[in-house]
Scaffold this active site. Structure first.
Site: not given
Length: 307
Positions: A92, A200
């Site tokens: 992020l 991820h």
């Protein structure tokens, strides 16, 4: 002169009360939170300053909240004459980094990360996926562990954070198998993480596709300073590369250790973690004890930086 890099934190650094002291002490920080509230149409600032923690931990809230705190801290650093030679952001945090170097407008970044959080949360049903941290796993063991643990499911490296910390993600059963195999292989610790989705890893492909449509319509400018991206641990300078990196990082591992080593090789002597917490500063010491790291997320941190 010493070269500086600004580092921007990711999910997991949030806490109720973050940014409140900054907004109280600096008008520039207060204006960032006001802009965030207006851009999103709800009082994000109150969520940062007061919680409740249960709401702050929701991925679609956590991501814009951390972006706002980092951008508020950045505004204070700027008015005190500090500017980076390089930037990097963990997951992020790459959005915060792109705001810092003028590639993304703050309001656009807020709306993107709010949707990103929603897409990630919706990509995998609750309980289907998991993440775990493997601490001090002996070198060369990871690939064999992941291969044995998969058994037809997904389990991959998600965050390559430091020599002593690797985070894995995938289907819950395969992650659990990998945890037990890592313990047997000599890891000092192998623990499941309290996260709401397996970030991820390839299970995030549906989120990647949904986010891709938003990234395509967003405006990305060329960067005023180079960014080391998560996806490749490579220096980028163009808006097109920035957009591609945000798209590719969703299902792929964050190559944080490689990114920090690259920056050190470019002569960066001081790293400043901009925003909530000090997770990245801790990782920096683990990557190379010779690297100098500081944090800036509270007014008291500024005097230490000036020293």
């Amino acid at each position: 002169m010493e070269r500086f890099a600004f580092l921007f934190p990711c999910q997991g650094s949030q806490f109720p009360g973050m940014g409140k002291a900054l907004a109280g002490a600096y008008g520039s920080a207060k204006r960032v939170f006001e802009e965030a509230d207006q851009a999103l149409g709800f009082p994000l600032s109150r969520l940062c300053f007061e919680g409740p923690e249960e709401d702050l931990k929701l991925t679609q809230n956590t991501q814009p909240a951390l972006l706002a705190v980092s951008t508020a801290a950045l505004a204070v650093l700027r008015e005190n004459g500090l500017a980076p030679d390089f930037v990097a952001g963990h997951s992020l945090g790459e959005y915060s980094a792109l705001v810092a170097v003028g590639s993304l407008e703050f309001g656009d970044a807020l709306r993107l990360v709010r949707r990103r959080g929603q897409y990630m949360q919706e990509a995998v049903a609750p309980g289907v996926g998991a993440m775990a941290a493997l601490l001090k796993l002996p070198a060369g063991k990871l690939d064999a562990i992941l291969e044995e643990a998969a058994q037809g499911e997904v389990v991959t490296a998600a965050n390559l954070n430091s020599p002593d910390q690797i985070v894995i993600a995938g289907h819950t059963a395969s992650v659990n198998r990998a945890v037990e195999l890592a313990k047997a292989a000599g890891a000092k610790r192998a623990v499941l993480l309290p996260v709401s989705a397996p970030f991820h890893c390839p299970l995030m492909k549906p989120a990647q596709e949904r986010l891709g449509a938003d990234l395509t319509t967003a405006t990305f400018s060329d960067l005023s300073a180079p960014l080391i991206n998560n996806w490749q641990a490579r220096e980028i300078r163009s808006g097109a590369e920035a957009r591609q990196g945000l798209y590719e990082q969703v299902p792929n591992p964050v190559r944080w250790m490689d990114s920090m080593r690259y920056l050190a090789a470019q002569g960066v002597g001081h790293f400043i973690e901009v925003g909530a917490g000090s997770v990245l500063t801790g990782l920096l010491r683990n990557i190379d004890p010779a690297l100098k790291g500081s944090k800036f997320g509270e007014p008291a941190d500024l005097e230490k930086l000036k020293e």
